[in-house]
Each structure stands twice: as structure tokens, then as C-alpha cells.
Design a protein around this motif. Structure first.
Motif, PDB file in Angstrom:
ATOM      1  N   LEU A   1       0.811  -1.220   0.000  1.00  0.00           N
ATOM      2  CA  LEU A   1       0.000   0.000   0.000  1.00  0.00           C
ATOM      3  C   LEU A   1       0.849   1.278   0.000  1.00  0.00           C
ATOM      4  CD1 LEU A   1      -2.797  -0.869   2.609  1.00  0.00           C
ATOM      5  CD2 LEU A   1      -2.994  -0.792   0.132  1.00  0.00           C
ATOM      6  N   GLU A   2       2.165   1.161   0.105  1.00  0.00           N
ATOM      7  CA  GLU A   2       3.004   2.344   0.265  1.00  0.00           C
ATOM      8  C   GLU A   2       2.902   3.330  -0.878  1.00  0.00           C
ATOM      9  OE1 GLU A   2       7.005   1.610   1.428  1.00  0.00           O
ATOM     10  OE2 GLU A   2       6.395   0.104   2.885  1.00  0.00           O
ATOM     11  N   SER A   3       2.683   2.866  -2.111  1.00  0.00           N
ATOM     12  CA  SER A   3       2.613   3.787  -3.249  1.00  0.00           C
ATOM     13  C   SER A   3       1.185   4.013  -3.744  1.00  0.00           C
ATOM     14  CB  SER A   3       3.492   3.280  -4.387  1.00  0.00           C
ATOM     15  OG  SER A   3       3.035   2.019  -4.818  1.00  0.00           O
ATOM     16  N   LEU A   4       0.199   3.540  -3.019  1.00  0.00           N
ATOM     17  CA  LEU A   4      -1.208   3.689  -3.396  1.00  0.00           C
ATOM     18  C   LEU A   4      -1.604   5.157  -3.382  1.00  0.00           C
ATOM     19  CD1 LEU A   4      -3.817   2.022  -3.965  1.00  0.00           C
ATOM     20  CD2 LEU A   4      -4.305   2.234  -1.523  1.00  0.00           C
ATOM     21  N   SER A   5      -2.226   5.639  -4.482  1.00  0.00           N
ATOM     22  CA  SER A   5      -2.640   7.042  -4.531  1.00  0.00           C
ATOM     23  C   SER A   5      -4.154   7.219  -4.419  1.00  0.00           C
ATOM     24  CB  SER A   5      -2.133   7.713  -5.804  1.00  0.00           C
ATOM     25  OG  SER A   5      -2.717   7.119  -6.943  1.00  0.00           O
ATOM     26  N   ALA A   6      -4.936   6.209  -4.793  1.00  0.00           N
ATOM     27  CA  ALA A   6      -6.392   6.325  -4.720  1.00  0.00           C
ATOM     28  C   ALA A   6      -6.999   4.979  -4.337  1.00  0.00           C
ATOM     29  CB  ALA A   6      -6.967   6.783  -6.056  1.00  0.00           C
ATOM     30  N   LEU A   7      -8.009   5.047  -3.477  1.00  0.00           N
ATOM     31  CA  LEU A   7      -8.708   3.835  -3.055  1.00  0.00           C
ATOM     32  C   LEU A   7     -10.188   4.158  -2.920  1.00  0.00           C
ATOM     33  CD1 LEU A   7      -8.510   0.874  -2.130  1.00  0.00           C
ATOM     34  CD2 LEU A   7      -8.196   1.727   0.209  1.00  0.00           C
ATOM     35  N   ASN A   8     -11.016   3.471  -3.712  1.00  0.00           N
ATOM     36  CA  ASN A   8     -12.462   3.659  -3.653  1.00  0.00           C
ATOM     37  C   ASN A   8     -13.106   2.329  -3.298  1.00  0.00           C
ATOM     38  OD1 ASN A   8     -15.189   4.066  -3.999  1.00  0.00           O
ATOM     39  ND2 ASN A   8     -14.979   5.202  -5.898  1.00  0.00           N
ATOM     40  N   LEU A   9     -13.615   2.259  -2.075  1.00  0.00           N
ATOM     41  CA  LEU A   9     -14.306   1.059  -1.591  1.00  0.00           C
ATOM     42  C   LEU A   9     -15.776   1.363  -1.313  1.00  0.00           C
ATOM     43  CD1 LEU A   9     -11.539  -0.183   0.869  1.00  0.00           C
ATOM     44  CD2 LEU A   9     -12.024  -1.045  -1.431  1.00  0.00           C
ATOM     45  N   GLY A  10     -16.303   2.389  -1.950  1.00  0.00           N
ATOM     46  CA  GLY A  10     -17.672   2.819  -1.706  1.00  0.00           C
ATOM     47  C   GLY A  10     -18.712   1.862  -2.254  1.00  0.00           C
ATOM     48  N   ASN A  11     -19.908   1.922  -1.668  1.00  0.00           N
ATOM     49  CA  ASN A  11     -21.078   1.168  -2.136  1.00  0.00           C
ATOM     50  C   ASN A  11     -20.858  -0.342  -2.148  1.00  0.00           C
ATOM     51  OD1 ASN A  11     -22.850   3.464  -2.823  1.00  0.00           O
ATOM     52  ND2 ASN A  11     -21.223   3.902  -4.288  1.00  0.00           N
ATOM     53  N   ASN A  12     -20.276  -0.864  -1.083  1.00  0.00           N
ATOM     54  CA  ASN A  12     -20.002  -2.295  -1.029  1.00  0.00           C
ATOM     55  C   ASN A  12     -20.657  -3.010   0.145  1.00  0.00           C
ATOM     56  OD1 ASN A  12     -18.139  -3.175  -3.225  1.00  0.00           O
ATOM     57  ND2 ASN A  12     -17.004  -1.410  -2.476  1.00  0.00           N
ATOM     58  N   HIS A  13     -21.388  -2.319   0.957  1.00  0.00           N
ATOM     59  CA  HIS A  13     -22.034  -2.902   2.134  1.00  0.00           C
ATOM     60  C   HIS A  13     -21.022  -3.487   3.120  1.00  0.00           C
ATOM     61  CE1 HIS A  13     -25.929  -2.290   0.265  1.00  0.00           C
ATOM     62  NE2 HIS A  13     -25.472  -2.875  -0.813  1.00  0.00           N
ATOM     63  N   PHE A  14     -19.804  -2.916   3.143  1.00  0.00           N
ATOM     64  CA  PHE A  14     -18.809  -3.354   4.120  1.00  0.00           C
ATOM     65  C   PHE A  14     -19.290  -2.996   5.523  1.00  0.00           C
ATOM     66  CE2 PHE A  14     -15.467  -2.721   0.657  1.00  0.00           C
ATOM     67  CZ  PHE A  14     -15.399  -4.075   0.368  1.00  0.00           C
ATOM     68  N   THR A  15     -18.976  -3.847   6.474  1.00  0.00           N
ATOM     69  CA  THR A  15     -19.351  -3.621   7.865  1.00  0.00           C
ATOM     70  C   THR A  15     -18.093  -3.630   8.729  1.00  0.00           C
ATOM     71  OG1 THR A  15     -19.658  -5.982   8.253  1.00  0.00           O
ATOM     72  CG2 THR A  15     -21.601  -4.736   7.558  1.00  0.00           C
ATOM     73  N   GLY A  16     -18.263  -3.200   9.959  1.00  0.00           N
ATOM     74  CA  GLY A  16     -17.160  -3.249  10.905  1.00  0.00           C
ATOM     75  C   GLY A  16     -16.414  -1.940  10.997  1.00  0.00           C
ATOM     76  N   LEU A  17     -15.222  -2.015  11.557  1.00  0.00           N
ATOM     77  CA  LEU A  17     -14.392  -0.835  11.786  1.00  0.00           C
ATOM     78  C   LEU A  17     -13.551  -0.524  10.553  1.00  0.00           C
ATOM     79  CD1 LEU A  17     -13.082  -1.754  15.352  1.00  0.00           C
ATOM     80  CD2 LEU A  17     -14.953  -0.194  14.787  1.00  0.00           C
ATOM     81  N   LEU A  18     -13.223   0.743  10.379  1.00  0.00           N
ATOM     82  CA  LEU A  18     -12.339   1.175   9.305  1.00  0.00           C
ATOM     83  C   LEU A  18     -10.900   0.883   9.735  1.00  0.00           C
ATOM     84  CD1 LEU A  18     -11.988   2.586   6.596  1.00  0.00           C
ATOM     85  CD2 LEU A  18     -12.021   4.772   7.814  1.00  0.00           C
ATOM     86  N   SER A  19     -10.192   0.105   8.947  1.00  0.00           N
ATOM     87  CA  SER A  19      -8.833  -0.302   9.294  1.00  0.00           C
ATOM     88  C   SER A  19      -7.835   0.834   9.060  1.00  0.00           C
ATOM     89  CB  SER A  19      -8.425  -1.510   8.450  1.00  0.00           C
ATOM     90  OG  SER A  19      -7.066  -1.808   8.658  1.00  0.00           O
ATOM     91  N   ALA A  20      -6.990   1.068  10.043  1.00  0.00           N
ATOM     92  CA  ALA A  20      -5.927   2.070   9.918  1.00  0.00           C
ATOM     93  C   ALA A  20      -4.926   1.670   8.842  1.00  0.00           C
ATOM     94  CB  ALA A  20      -5.228   2.246  11.259  1.00  0.00           C
ATOM     95  N   ASP A  21      -4.850   0.394   8.511  1.00  0.00           N
ATOM     96  CA  ASP A  21      -3.896  -0.096   7.516  1.00  0.00           C
ATOM     97  C   ASP A  21      -4.200   0.385   6.096  1.00  0.00           C
ATOM     98  OD1 ASP A  21      -2.558  -1.493   9.509  1.00  0.00           O
ATOM     99  OD2 ASP A  21      -3.714  -3.327   9.160  1.00  0.00           O
ATOM    100  N   LEU A  22      -5.391   0.911   5.869  1.00  0.00           N
ATOM    101  CA  LEU A  22      -5.765   1.375   4.536  1.00  0.00           C
ATOM    102  C   LEU A  22      -5.177   2.741   4.179  1.00  0.00           C
ATOM    103  CD1 LEU A  22      -9.526   0.324   4.508  1.00  0.00           C
ATOM    104  CD2 LEU A  22      -7.617  -0.800   3.356  1.00  0.00           C
ATOM    105  N   PHE A  23      -4.660   3.451   5.161  1.00  0.00           N
ATOM    106  CA  PHE A  23      -4.185   4.807   4.917  1.00  0.00           C
ATOM    107  C   PHE A  23      -2.683   4.834   4.681  1.00  0.00           C
ATOM    108  CE2 PHE A  23      -8.114   5.326   7.278  1.00  0.00           C
ATOM    109  CZ  PHE A  23      -8.786   6.177   6.414  1.00  0.00           C
ATOM    110  N   ALA A  24      -2.298   4.894   3.418  1.00  0.00           N
ATOM    111  CA  ALA A  24      -0.895   4.994   3.044  1.00  0.00           C
ATOM    112  C   ALA A  24      -0.501   6.472   3.016  1.00  0.00           C
ATOM    113  CB  ALA A  24      -0.686   4.379   1.658  1.00  0.00           C
ATOM    114  N   PRO A  25       0.742   6.775   3.346  1.00  0.00           N
ATOM    115  CA  PRO A  25       1.187   8.174   3.306  1.00  0.00           C
ATOM    116  C   PRO A  25       1.043   8.806   1.919  1.00  0.00           C
ATOM    117  CG  PRO A  25       2.781   6.830   4.485  1.00  0.00           C
ATOM    118  CD  PRO A  25       1.775   5.890   3.878  1.00  0.00           C
ATOM    119  N   SER A  26       1.055   7.981   0.865  1.00  0.00           N
ATOM    120  CA  SER A  26       0.990   8.496  -0.510  1.00  0.00           C
ATOM    121  C   SER A  26      -0.434   8.698  -1.019  1.00  0.00           C
ATOM    122  CB  SER A  26       1.712   7.524  -1.441  1.00  0.00           C
ATOM    123  OG  SER A  26       1.088   6.244  -1.372  1.00  0.00           O
TER     124      SER A  26
END
Length: 159
Positions: free
Chosen positions: A1-26
Motif C-alpha cells: 500500500l506504500e505507493s497507493l494514490s487512490a482507493l475507492n471502496l464505496g457502495n459495497n455494504h462493508f461492515t465493521g471498523l475502518l482499518s488504519a492499515d488502509l491509509f498509506a502516506p501516498s
């Protein structure tokens, strides 16, 4: 995930807590809008200093809106509408110099939109939404007082 610039996980009916691991500095675009996520926003989001677009709208996030949002100087669009945030709106959001759009309606926020947000420099916000209309049908005052909102709604029951 270190070079990830965009992440769209919208409209998926995901449940639970938002993981801190999804936030890359980039990362500069992040969306989990229209899911069923709960809990508070992880502090790891504030390490993403390149973040320009953040959509957390239409979930069930709760707690207060962190004063640390003011640290995200490149943020252009902050969408946190239709959650269960409570408390007041932090004046530190006014330090987000690039902010163009702030949608925070349909939460449990109270009080006044801080003057630091209304005086947004170098230019005023193009879009600012809040629960700033009174519920005339029930005789309830507006949840939020706002002198600069472009989109006022009656706070709804969003549980």
C-alpha cells in the motif's frame, strides 16, 4: 500500500471498523462512502498528508470530529455527511487552506459553524452543508447555526 494514490471502496455494504492499515502516506483520494462502517475514524488518516479527497459519508461512524483534520492542508473535498458524529464542529477545519467542499449534514452535530470555516482562506468554500434548517413541522430549532452554508437541511434521523 506504500505507493497507493487512490482507493475507492464505496457502495459495497462493508461492515465493521475502518482499518488504519488502509491509509498509506501516498494516498490522495480515499472513499468508503455508502457502506455500513462503524466506530471512530482512525488517527492514521492524519498521516496521509497528500490526501485531497476523503469520502466517509453514509456510514455509521461516531464520536466527535477530530481537531486533527486541520492538519490535512491539501484536502479539497471532505465528505462526512450521514453518520453519527456528535459534538461541535472544530474550528481547526478552517486551517484546511485548500478545502472547497465540506459536507457534514445529517449527523448529530450542534452549535455554530466556526467563523474560521466561514472565513476559509484564500477563498470561501464552494459547498458547505450542515443541519442548519429548523424542523418547523416539529417546532425544533436548527441543530447547527451557520452564516455561510450553501446547503442547509433539517437534521434527519439517520440511525
Amino acid at each position: 500500500l506504500e505507493s497507493l494514490s487512490a482507493l475507492n471502496l464505496g457502495n459495497n455494504h462493508f461492515t465493521g471498523l475502518l482499518s488504519a492499515d488502509l491509509f498509506a502516506p501516498s494516498i490522495n483520494e480515499f472513499s468508503v462512502g455508502s457502506n455500513l462502517l462503524i466506530g471512530t475514524i482512525p488517527d492514521a488518516i492524519f498521516d496521509s498528508q497528500l490526501l485531497e479527497y476523503l469520502n466517509l459519508g453514509s456510514n455509521k461512524f461516531n464520536g466527535t470530529i477530530s481537531t486533527r483534520f486541520g492538519e490535512l492542508k491539501r484536502m479539497k473535498h471532505l465528505i462526512i455527511w450521514k453518520n453519527q458524529f456528535s459534538g461541535t464542529i472544530p474550528e481547526q477545519i478552517g486551517a484546511m487552506n485548500s478545502l472547497e467542499l465540506l459536507q457534514m449534514q445529517c449527523n448529530y452535530l450542534r452549535g455554530e459553524v466556526p467563523k474560521e470555516i466561514c472565513a476559509e482562506t484564500p477563498k470561501p468554500l464552494a459547498t458547505l452543508g450542515a443541519d442548519c434548517l429548523p424542523d418547523a413541522g416539529n417546532g425544533h430549532p436548527a441543530r447547527v447555526s451557520c452564516s455561510c452554508c450553501t446547503h442547509c437541511v433539517v437534521g434527519i434521523d439517520n440511525t
